[in-house]
Design a protein around this motif. Structure first.
Motif, PDB file in Angstrom:
ATOM      1  N   GLU A  37       0.835  -1.204   0.000  1.00 32.93           N
ATOM      2  CA  GLU A  37       0.000   0.000   0.000  1.00 32.93           C
ATOM      3  C   GLU A  37       0.873   1.259   0.000  1.00 32.93           C
ATOM      4  O   GLU A  37       0.600   2.211  -0.722  1.00 32.93           O
ATOM      5  N   GLY A 201      -7.877   5.279  -2.832  1.00 29.58           N
ATOM      6  CA  GLY A 201      -7.964   3.922  -2.308  1.00 29.58           C
ATOM      7  C   GLY A 201      -7.903   2.904  -3.419  1.00 29.58           C
ATOM      8  O   GLY A 201      -7.957   3.245  -4.605  1.00 29.58           O
ATOM      9  N   GLY A 363      -0.293   1.915   8.745  1.00 27.42           N
ATOM     10  CA  GLY A 363      -1.121   1.952   7.542  1.00 27.42           C
ATOM     11  C   GLY A 363      -2.597   1.759   7.791  1.00 27.42           C
ATOM     12  O   GLY A 363      -3.330   1.298   6.906  1.00 27.42           O
ATOM     13  N   ARG A 366      -5.388   2.970   5.359  1.00 21.85           N
ATOM     14  CA  ARG A 366      -5.754   2.262   4.127  1.00 21.85           C
ATOM     15  C   ARG A 366      -7.147   1.664   4.224  1.00 21.85           C
ATOM     16  O   ARG A 366      -7.850   1.564   3.207  1.00 21.85           O
ATOM     17  N   ARG A 369      -9.612   4.533   3.470  1.00 22.56           N
ATOM     18  CA  ARG A 369      -9.473   4.955   2.070  1.00 22.56           C
ATOM     19  C   ARG A 369     -10.053   3.905   1.119  1.00 22.56           C
ATOM     20  O   ARG A 369     -10.755   4.234   0.163  1.00 22.56           O
ATOM     21  N   ASN A 370      -9.736   2.644   1.390  1.00 24.59           N
ATOM     22  CA  ASN A 370     -10.227   1.587   0.509  1.00 24.59           C
ATOM     23  C   ASN A 370     -11.736   1.418   0.622  1.00 24.59           C
ATOM     24  O   ASN A 370     -12.432   1.211  -0.382  1.00 24.59           O
TER      25      ASN A 370
END
Length: 411
Positions: A37, A201, A363, A366, A369-370
């Protein structure tokens, strides 16, 4: 009753045999996820590992060489993979959907060839969404007949999984204006794949552009779009929901681990040790309930798709229309539940973690965002209204396109 013999058969796999085979692979995929990522490293090796393990043929009946999983089992596995790496899970969405399409197709020499391709590891990517803000209503891509083949020309975006694919699934209009889908080889002359996805993402899904300049497609690899499987739109959407469910579990897993590792608490905390603080434990407990809700909703919506597949397999096509409406309602309800659970969990888990939780080393951003990126593919803002209109006024929630199996890919 239908006299068409398809490749659909009753599911025969057990949960134990599926998870014992694939969970170790999911664990291997999880290794290095944070670093991929951070550096936007494409998971080619991870996708290869899953292809070689047979994840792409999990739905093919055992008697035809696959694993014989139900749709409920397949989407649960996809959620498990998404908990390990949501990018890798999303990469498989187009492939699994095209496998499902061929399972619904009549048995023929051409479709036998497709099953053999799947079983040998062939992987399908691509996207239907037109580039340049065009839609299916004014589609510019063409699939033109020649003497013994077809020619594909056009430009697509959201071409998820294309960089990992052997074949690309493309939709366009033929000379008569009818929609057709063509499968072309990714390495054929005239195919150009561009990793220009700029979303914040799902960064390594290869969801960017694909261009086709007079690309050849063989006769057995071009199909009328109206013949695509009737629950196609629901399959694509449910696959997205499976990935969101996996992300919710990833937030729970990583949030739990981070709370355990915290060594000091805020002055307002109830205890010196954060992992003993009742209010922080409450945050994680609520995230676990979000994951539970996502699981339950995904299971229920997946079973409605199994109902359609079972009806098709048994030749009860006269019941399919009613089952498609039930699936539309269930998948839409699941979307509202799962998107809310994923966005809530991936945001509120930080309340249990303190400032250290936002370190790029972990992280954890993530997950939000994803989730936010996937949730934007098929906006939920209209869905509660559509459901309400169904329950109150009996207005069908199924569009004509979706009812005919032409509902696109849930973008």
């Amino acid at each position: 009753m239908s006299d068409v013999d398809t490749y659909l058969r009753a599911a025969s796999a057990t949960d134990d045999e599926l998870w014992s085979r694939f969970q170790p692979l999911f664990d291997a995929v999880a290794v290095g996820n944070v670093e991929r990522e951070r550096t936007r490293t494409h998971p080619h090796e991870e996708v290869r590992l899953l292809k070689e393990s047979g994840f792409g043929v999990v739905r093919i009946p055992k008697e035809d060489g696959g694993f014989g999983a139900s749709l409920e089992q397949t989407f649960a596995l996809l959620a498990g993979l998404a908990a390990a790496d949501s990018n890798v899970a999303h990469i498989f969405r187009n492939h699994l959907a095209f496998v499902e399409d061929r399972l619904n197709a009549p048995r023929s020499a051409g479709n036998d060839t497709w099953l053999k391709r799947f079983l040998s590891g062939a992987f399908v990517g691509g996207g239907w969404t037109e580039a340049n803000n065009l839609t299916l209503a004014n589609i510019a891509s063409t699939i033109t007949a020649r003497d013994d083949h077809w020619v594909v020309t056009g430009a697509k975006y959201y071409a998820t999984g294309s960089l990992y694919a052997d074949w690309l699934d493309v939709i366009g209009r033929d000379d008569d204006g009818a929609l057709r889908t063509a499968l072309v080889r990714a390495d054929d002359p005239g195919v150009e794949l561009i990793d220009d996805w700029r979303g914040f993402g799902q960064r390594t899904t290869a969801s960017g552009s694909a261009r086709y300049d007079r690309v050849r497609a063989d006769v057995d690899d071009v199909f009328p779009a109206a013949d695509r499987f009737v629950y196609q739109a629901h399959f694509y959407q449910n696959a997205m929901l499976a990935v969101l469910t996996g992300i919710t579990h990833a937030a729970l897993r990583d949030g739990t681990a981070q709370l355990r590792s915290r060594v000091r608490n805020y002055p307002q905390g109830l205890t010196d040790v954060p992992s003993d603080d009742a209010q922080l434990l409450q945050v994680v407990g609520q995230v676990s309930a979000d994951a539970f809700a996502a699981d339950a909703a995904l299971s229920r919506s997946s079973r409605t798709l199994d109902d359609i597949a079972v009806a098709r397999a048994s030749g009860r096509d006269d019941s399919v229309e009613k089952l498609v409406v039930a699936a539309e309602v269930a998948v839409t309800q699941a979307q509202l539940v799962i998107v809310a659970a994923a966005l809530k969990a991936t945001t509120e888990v930080f309340d249990a973690l303190g400032a250290s939780g936002v370190s790029e080393d972990h992280g954890l951003d993530r997950h939000w965002r994803n989730a936010r990126t996937l949730a934007s593919h098929n906006p939920r803002v209209y869905k509660a209204r559509i459901l309400g209109d169904w329950f109150v006024n009996g207005t069908t929630p199924v569009s004509n396109l979706a009812a005919l199996g032409r509902g696109g890919q849930g973008n």
